[in-house]
Each structure stands twice: as C-alpha cells, then as structure tokens.
Write a protein that holds these residues in place. Structure first.
Motif, mmCIF file in Angstrom:
data_model
loop_
_atom_site.group_PDB
_atom_site.id
_atom_site.type_symbol
_atom_site.label_atom_id
_atom_site.label_comp_id
_atom_site.label_asym_id
_atom_site.label_seq_id
_atom_site.Cartn_x
_atom_site.Cartn_y
_atom_site.Cartn_z
ATOM 1 N N ALA A 21 -32.749 20.910 -78.723
ATOM 2 C CA ALA A 21 -31.580 21.671 -78.292
ATOM 3 C C ALA A 21 -31.762 22.239 -76.905
ATOM 4 C CB ALA A 21 -31.289 22.805 -79.285
ATOM 5 N N ALA A 22 -30.645 22.319 -76.203
ATOM 6 C CA ALA A 22 -30.591 23.068 -74.967
ATOM 7 C C ALA A 22 -30.350 24.528 -75.332
ATOM 8 C CB ALA A 22 -29.463 22.545 -74.088
ATOM 9 N N THR A 23 -30.992 25.434 -74.613
ATOM 10 C CA THR A 23 -30.800 26.857 -74.859
ATOM 11 C C THR A 23 -29.925 27.437 -73.751
ATOM 12 O OG1 THR A 23 -32.943 27.046 -75.943
ATOM 13 C CG2 THR A 23 -31.937 29.077 -75.167
ATOM 14 N N TYR A 24 -28.820 28.026 -74.160
ATOM 15 C CA TYR A 24 -27.892 28.634 -73.212
ATOM 16 C C TYR A 24 -27.973 30.155 -73.294
ATOM 17 C CZ TYR A 24 -25.264 24.337 -72.166
ATOM 18 O OH TYR A 24 -24.876 23.087 -71.730
ATOM 19 N N ALA A 25 -27.998 30.795 -72.139
ATOM 20 C CA ALA A 25 -27.794 32.238 -72.058
ATOM 21 C C ALA A 25 -26.293 32.463 -71.940
ATOM 22 C CB ALA A 25 -28.516 32.811 -70.848
ATOM 23 N N CYS A 26 -25.738 33.286 -72.817
ATOM 24 C CA CYS A 26 -24.280 33.443 -72.892
ATOM 25 C C CYS A 26 -23.868 34.906 -72.759
ATOM 26 C CB CYS A 26 -23.760 32.906 -74.230
ATOM 27 S SG CYS A 26 -24.092 31.158 -74.517
ATOM 28 N N ARG A 27 -22.644 35.091 -72.294
ATOM 29 C CA ARG A 27 -22.054 36.418 -72.233
ATOM 30 C C ARG A 27 -20.668 36.365 -72.852
ATOM 31 N NH1 ARG A 27 -21.327 38.881 -66.462
ATOM 32 N NH2 ARG A 27 -19.486 37.537 -66.454
ATOM 33 N N ALA A 28 -20.437 37.220 -73.829
ATOM 34 C CA ALA A 28 -19.132 37.329 -74.476
ATOM 35 C C ALA A 28 -18.412 38.556 -73.942
ATOM 36 C CB ALA A 28 -19.303 37.435 -75.994
ATOM 37 N N ASP A 29 -17.177 38.358 -73.483
ATOM 38 C CA ASP A 29 -16.352 39.470 -73.021
ATOM 39 C C ASP A 29 -15.421 39.862 -74.158
ATOM 40 O OD1 ASP A 29 -17.441 39.623 -70.451
ATOM 41 O OD2 ASP A 29 -16.112 38.058 -69.707
ATOM 42 N N THR A 30 -15.770 40.905 -74.904
ATOM 43 C CA THR A 30 -14.980 41.336 -76.057
ATOM 44 C C THR A 30 -14.224 42.618 -75.726
ATOM 45 O OG1 THR A 30 -16.587 42.836 -77.095
ATOM 46 C CG2 THR A 30 -16.901 40.460 -77.452
ATOM 47 N N ARG A 31 -13.338 43.002 -76.627
ATOM 48 C CA ARG A 31 -12.607 44.255 -76.434
ATOM 49 C C ARG A 31 -13.530 45.453 -76.580
ATOM 50 N NH1 ARG A 31 -8.005 44.268 -80.682
ATOM 51 N NH2 ARG A 31 -7.640 46.297 -79.742
ATOM 52 N N PHE A 32 -14.774 45.195 -77.051
ATOM 53 C CA PHE A 32 -15.764 46.255 -77.185
ATOM 54 C C PHE A 32 -16.752 46.260 -76.023
ATOM 55 C CE2 PHE A 32 -14.534 44.629 -81.378
ATOM 56 C CZ PHE A 32 -13.879 45.748 -81.868
ATOM 57 N N GLY A 33 -16.481 45.427 -75.009
ATOM 58 C CA GLY A 33 -17.360 45.361 -73.855
ATOM 59 C C GLY A 33 -18.026 44.009 -73.722
ATOM 60 N N ARG A 34 -18.874 43.872 -72.717
ATOM 61 C CA ARG A 34 -19.605 42.634 -72.488
ATOM 62 C C ARG A 34 -20.930 42.663 -73.242
ATOM 63 N NH1 ARG A 34 -18.992 41.371 -65.978
ATOM 64 N NH2 ARG A 34 -16.943 40.365 -66.118
ATOM 65 N N HIS A 35 -21.283 41.514 -73.833
ATOM 66 C CA HIS A 35 -22.517 41.411 -74.596
ATOM 67 C C HIS A 35 -23.186 40.081 -74.281
ATOM 68 C CE1 HIS A 35 -21.240 44.912 -76.926
ATOM 69 N NE2 HIS A 35 -20.063 44.322 -77.057
ATOM 70 N N THR A 36 -24.504 40.107 -74.160
ATOM 71 C CA THR A 36 -25.249 38.883 -73.898
ATOM 72 C C THR A 36 -25.874 38.370 -75.187
ATOM 73 O OG1 THR A 36 -27.222 40.149 -73.310
ATOM 74 C CG2 THR A 36 -25.745 39.500 -71.512
ATOM 75 N N LEU A 37 -26.049 37.057 -75.262
ATOM 76 C CA LEU A 37 -26.561 36.416 -76.460
ATOM 77 C C LEU A 37 -27.119 35.052 -76.098
ATOM 78 C CD1 LEU A 37 -23.590 34.658 -77.897
ATOM 79 C CD2 LEU A 37 -23.120 36.897 -76.913
ATOM 80 N N SER A 38 -27.712 34.390 -77.087
ATOM 81 C CA SER A 38 -28.318 33.085 -76.871
ATOM 82 C C SER A 38 -27.658 32.064 -77.783
ATOM 83 C CB SER A 38 -29.822 33.152 -77.161
ATOM 84 O OG SER A 38 -30.429 31.898 -76.932
ATOM 85 N N LEU A 39 -27.515 30.834 -77.287
ATOM 86 C CA LEU A 39 -26.873 29.755 -78.036
ATOM 87 C C LEU A 39 -27.708 28.490 -77.915
ATOM 88 C CD1 LEU A 39 -24.501 28.090 -79.309
ATOM 89 C CD2 LEU A 39 -23.504 28.004 -77.033
ATOM 90 N N ARG A 40 -27.941 27.845 -79.046
ATOM 91 C CA ARG A 40 -28.616 26.549 -79.052
ATOM 92 C C ARG A 40 -27.576 25.456 -79.261
ATOM 93 N NH1 ARG A 40 -33.897 25.684 -80.409
ATOM 94 N NH2 ARG A 40 -33.289 24.074 -81.903
ATOM 95 N N GLN A 41 -27.551 24.466 -78.390
ATOM 96 C CA GLN A 41 -26.679 23.301 -78.547
ATOM 97 C C GLN A 41 -27.561 22.058 -78.581
ATOM 98 O OE1 GLN A 41 -23.263 22.515 -79.043
ATOM 99 N NE2 GLN A 41 -24.349 20.590 -79.361
ATOM 100 N N ALA A 42 -27.615 21.407 -79.739
ATOM 101 C CA ALA A 42 -28.432 20.204 -79.873
ATOM 102 C C ALA A 42 -27.846 19.090 -79.010
ATOM 103 C CB ALA A 42 -28.490 19.761 -81.332
ATOM 104 N N VAL A 43 -28.652 18.572 -78.084
ATOM 105 C CA VAL A 43 -28.156 17.582 -77.134
ATOM 106 C C VAL A 43 -29.300 16.675 -76.705
ATOM 107 C CG1 VAL A 43 -28.551 19.114 -75.164
ATOM 108 C CG2 VAL A 43 -26.877 17.282 -74.954
ATOM 109 N N ASP A 44 -28.994 15.404 -76.497
ATOM 110 C CA ASP A 44 -29.960 14.495 -75.891
ATOM 111 C C ASP A 44 -29.211 13.604 -74.908
ATOM 112 O OD1 ASP A 44 -28.914 12.178 -77.341
ATOM 113 O OD2 ASP A 44 -29.968 12.960 -79.078
ATOM 114 N N ALA A 45 -29.949 12.882 -74.096
ATOM 115 C CA ALA A 45 -29.330 12.042 -73.075
ATOM 116 C C ALA A 45 -30.164 10.783 -72.877
ATOM 117 C CB ALA A 45 -29.200 12.808 -71.760
#
Length: 197
Positions: A21-45
C-alpha cells in the motif's frame, strides 16, 4: 472530536491491510475543524525494465479492491464521492494517451484526462458505505526521452498539493456532514523504474 475519530477508522478501512500500500497523509476539513489522519491505499504499478530512447511504452497503475464499512462506533458512513487520483507524467518522458480498464462498484463511469502534466482519474460515485469497490487500472502511454531513468510516482507534496482527494459523508444521530479530504503520499517512493538506453 468523536466524528473525527470515526472518520479516521473509516479511512483506514479503504484498503486491505495485507496488500502492498501507498501511505497518504490526509487532512479532513470538517465542521468541527481541520484534522490530520493517515490513509493506506493498496496500489501497484507495472512498466518495462528497459526501453530504447524515443520509443513508446506503457505504465499501468492498479489499485486493489477495498470495502467501505457501514458503521463505525455508532457513526454511519453514508457515502464517498468525487474521488480523484493523480499520477504525474514522469520526467524524461512525453505523454501520448491514457486509458482506463476494469473497476467495479463505483456507481458512475470513471474518466481520465490530462491536466497540465498530470493524468487525472476521476470517480464521481457515490460509493455507499458497506460497498466493495475497485478503481480502474490507469494505463498511460508515453514516449521515452533520452538515456537515463524514468520513474513512476504518485502525485502530491502537501495538503495544498494533493494527489488524492474525495468527499466523505457521515451521519451521527440526526446530523449529516460532508468532509472534503485532501491527501498526499508520505513517503513517496518510485512505483516503477525504467532504464532508457
């Protein structure tokens, strides 16, 4: 804060943990503010190991199947929509065309187009909570440049320069909220390397 915690769990389940998996650093803009999180997306090439200078070849980026949950700790995931994945045209190559094959459970027809020097895969969805889905394989036809190396990488260097974006709609009691999520790969190793001879 509780809504944020449920969103983190939802994003962690977008792809199977036992896949490369590729590891993504993510930011969600919610009505409760901005929050950072991590996401794994399984991918190959895939790409050829070597090509001659000024010849045509193809790279293919393949995302593995994933399943969205229906509920996490009392929060219902209603849907994910407007998913966009960006793959830059590698240095020392020229873009010729791009095609999509396969994909399932997307509830829309995916599209791909060149924006600047980036191949952009778009899926409008919506993909409902609980659904199993798979993004189509993105095949990009290129012309090799001069002698050297061509590397395939994911796009993205920051939250303001994302390579993956989508909208997550979550319901808690009588409240529904949509959170735009922007992600960039961190780290971002080369997915393929092709030697130009």
């Amino acid at each position: 804060m509780a809504t944020y915690r449920s969103l983190v769990v939802i994003l962690a389940l977008l792809s199977p943990a036992d896949q490369p998996a590729a590891t993504y650093a993510c930011r969600a803009d919610t009505r409760f503010g901005r929050h950072t999180l991590s996401l794994r997306q399984a991918v190959d090439a895939q790409a050829p190991a070597t090509v001659a200078a000024n010849t045509r070849f193809t790279i293919a980026v393949h995302s593995q199947q994933g399943t969205l949950p229906t509920e996490v700790k009392g929060f219902k995931l209603q849907e994910v929509r407007d998913l966009t994945l960006r793959i830059p045209v590698p240095a020392n190559s020229a873009y010729l065309s791009a095609t999509l094959t396969g994909g399932s459970g997307l509830n829309s027809t995916p599209s791909v187009q060149l924006e600047g020097n980036t191949a952009v895969l778009k899926v409008s969805g919506p993909i409902p909570g609980g659904a199993t889905f798979q993004l189509p394989t993105l095949s990009v036809r290129l012309r090799a440049g001069g002698k050297g190396t061509i590397e395939t990488k994911l796009k993205g260097t920051s939250y303001d320069d994302p390579g993956l974006t989508f909208q997550a709609k979550i319901k808690w009691k009588f409240l529904s909220t949509t959170a735009p999520v922007a992600c960039y790969p961190d780290p971002n190793p080369a997915l393929t390397r092709t030697a130009v001879t």
